[in-house]
Design a protein around this motif. Structure first.
Motif, PDB file in Angstrom:
ATOM      1  N   VAL A 108       8.565   4.775   2.911  1.00  0.00           N
ATOM      2  CA  VAL A 108       8.699   3.627   2.008  1.00  0.00           C
ATOM      3  C   VAL A 108       7.337   2.988   1.754  1.00  0.00           C
ATOM      4  CG1 VAL A 108       9.649   1.312   1.754  1.00  0.00           C
ATOM      5  CG2 VAL A 108      11.091   3.154   2.631  1.00  0.00           C
ATOM      6  N   LEU A 109       6.533   2.872   2.793  1.00  0.00           N
ATOM      7  CA  LEU A 109       5.197   2.291   2.622  1.00  0.00           C
ATOM      8  C   LEU A 109       4.318   3.158   1.738  1.00  0.00           C
ATOM      9  CD1 LEU A 109       4.513   0.962   6.236  1.00  0.00           C
ATOM     10  CD2 LEU A 109       5.025  -0.380   4.183  1.00  0.00           C
ATOM     11  N   ALA A 110       4.494   4.480   1.811  1.00  0.00           N
ATOM     12  CA  ALA A 110       3.730   5.384   0.952  1.00  0.00           C
ATOM     13  C   ALA A 110       4.073   5.132  -0.517  1.00  0.00           C
ATOM     14  CB  ALA A 110       4.012   6.838   1.326  1.00  0.00           C
ATOM     15  N   GLN A 111       5.367   4.958  -0.806  1.00  0.00           N
ATOM     16  CA  GLN A 111       5.784   4.665  -2.174  1.00  0.00           C
ATOM     17  C   GLN A 111       5.336   3.268  -2.596  1.00  0.00           C
ATOM     18  OE1 GLN A 111       7.430   6.806  -4.295  1.00  0.00           O
ATOM     19  NE2 GLN A 111       7.087   5.261  -5.873  1.00  0.00           N
ATOM     20  N   TRP A 112       5.460   2.304  -1.681  1.00  0.00           N
ATOM     21  CA  TRP A 112       5.043   0.926  -1.972  1.00  0.00           C
ATOM     22  C   TRP A 112       3.561   0.867  -2.337  1.00  0.00           C
ATOM     23  CZ3 TRP A 112       1.389  -1.509   1.228  1.00  0.00           C
ATOM     24  CH2 TRP A 112       1.106  -2.842   0.888  1.00  0.00           C
ATOM     25  N   PHE A 113       2.744   1.676  -1.699  1.00  0.00           N
ATOM     26  CA  PHE A 113       1.306   1.684  -1.959  1.00  0.00           C
ATOM     27  C   PHE A 113       1.006   1.942  -3.439  1.00  0.00           C
ATOM     28  CE2 PHE A 113      -2.791   3.895  -2.283  1.00  0.00           C
ATOM     29  CZ  PHE A 113      -3.618   2.995  -1.638  1.00  0.00           C
ATOM     30  N   PHE A 114       1.833   2.763  -4.076  1.00  0.00           N
ATOM     31  CA  PHE A 114       1.617   3.108  -5.478  1.00  0.00           C
ATOM     32  C   PHE A 114       2.437   2.238  -6.434  1.00  0.00           C
ATOM     33  CE2 PHE A 114       0.554   6.995  -3.168  1.00  0.00           C
ATOM     34  CZ  PHE A 114      -0.677   7.298  -3.716  1.00  0.00           C
ATOM     35  N   VAL A 126      13.231   8.350  -9.209  1.00  0.00           N
ATOM     36  CA  VAL A 126      13.080   9.016  -7.921  1.00  0.00           C
ATOM     37  C   VAL A 126      11.764   8.610  -7.278  1.00  0.00           C
ATOM     38  CG1 VAL A 126      12.939  11.252  -6.773  1.00  0.00           C
ATOM     39  CG2 VAL A 126      14.437  10.957  -8.753  1.00  0.00           C
ATOM     40  N   ALA A 127      11.810   8.270  -6.009  1.00  0.00           N
ATOM     41  CA  ALA A 127      10.607   7.828  -5.296  1.00  0.00           C
ATOM     42  C   ALA A 127       9.870   9.047  -4.749  1.00  0.00           C
ATOM     43  CB  ALA A 127      10.989   6.877  -4.172  1.00  0.00           C
ATOM     44  N   TYR A 128       9.130   9.726  -5.630  1.00  0.00           N
ATOM     45  CA  TYR A 128       8.479  10.970  -5.244  1.00  0.00           C
ATOM     46  C   TYR A 128       7.443  10.776  -4.157  1.00  0.00           C
ATOM     47  CZ  TYR A 128      10.716  12.990  -9.350  1.00  0.00           C
ATOM     48  OH  TYR A 128      11.649  13.419 -10.258  1.00  0.00           O
ATOM     49  N   TRP A 129       6.726   9.650  -4.184  1.00  0.00           N
ATOM     50  CA  TRP A 129       5.721   9.428  -3.156  1.00  0.00           C
ATOM     51  C   TRP A 129       6.366   9.196  -1.804  1.00  0.00           C
ATOM     52  CZ3 TRP A 129       1.205  11.247  -3.555  1.00  0.00           C
ATOM     53  CH2 TRP A 129       0.524  11.268  -4.784  1.00  0.00           C
TER      54      TRP A 129
END
Length: 237
Positions: free
Chosen positions: A121-127, A206-209
């Motif tokens: 989730v944090l990886a996706q949040w970063f972007f 879709v949350a690809y990251w």
């Protein structure tokens, strides 16, 4: 791609995997009991809203929350947006999760699963740190399980189909199946960076990251938690 593992070396009852699946199903059944307005409020309360998480990390508050915003990094992993969303996630979790749990053990697998979900989730949040769209689902945590699986069981054959291109079942090694899946997620994630409305968290996409990030974190955390250790004797038949 819809996979089925042709080999199941699990020698213990995967209580944690079964428990996670049951928890996700129970939460989804509760979601079905809500009106559209109630469901929207439910998502905004328990899912990760990137903009609100960003504000929380900066010591600000965008709206009233009955608990710290960081809790949604965990609760969001048990929410789903529809039947296809939860069915696909639980299928992948069952196929790949039980064997990883057998290698890590129940407690370490639970820590591993939740940890991968939070980091994904944090990886996706970063972007997408300014997005106001709730992010939810178990996909990031399950991607972490897949990242560990490809390291521990690379040669296990997977039977799959690829609609709408290939409808007859064929076998492919786990390293190839999961490797292709990871490349797809990373490619779509990079492509989304050039799109004004990010494909990740915007408009329910879709949350690809989260997928790609969860996969990488799973490949890192799995060995650190004992993925390659021999199963304890009490798990042996």
């Amino acid at each position: 791609m819809f996979p089925v593992s042709d080999d199941n070396p699990t020698r213990i009852t995967p209580y944690v995997t079964l428990g996670i699946i049951a928890a996700n199903i129970l939460v989804f059944l509760y979601q079905l009991s809500l009106t559209p307005v109630q469901l929207e409020n439910f998502f905004y309360t328990w899912a990760v809203v990137p903009r609100e998480l960003t504000a929380s990390l900066l010591g600000e508050t965008l709206r009233y929350q009955p608990f710290p915003e960081w809790i949604t990094l965990v609760t969001s992993q048990f929410l789903h947006g529809g039947f296809a969303h939860i069915a696909g996630n639980m299928l992948f979790l069952w196929i790949f999760g039980n064997n990883v749990e057998e290698r890590l053990g129940h407690i370490r697998f639970l820590i591993f699963y939740i940890g991968c979900g939070v980091l994904a989730v944090l990886a996706q949040w970063f972007f997408s740190s300014d997005s106001n769209i709730p992010s939810l689902g178990a996909s990031g945590a399950i991607a972490g399980v897949m990242g560990a699986y490809i390291l521990r069981f690379p040669g296990v054959p997977i039977t799959t189909i690829i609609p709408p291109f290939i409808f007859f079942p064929f076998r492919i090694p786990a390293w190839a199946y999961l490797g292709i899946w990871f490349i797809q997620q990373a490619f779509y994630g990079v492509a989304s960076l050039s799109v004004p409305t990010n494909i990740g968290m915007e408009r329910g996409g879709v949350a690809y990251w989260a997928h790609a990030g969860g996969f990488v974190f799973g490949a890192i955390l799995g060995p650190l938690l004992g993925l390659f250790s021999r199963p304890e004797k009490r798990y042996s038949p």
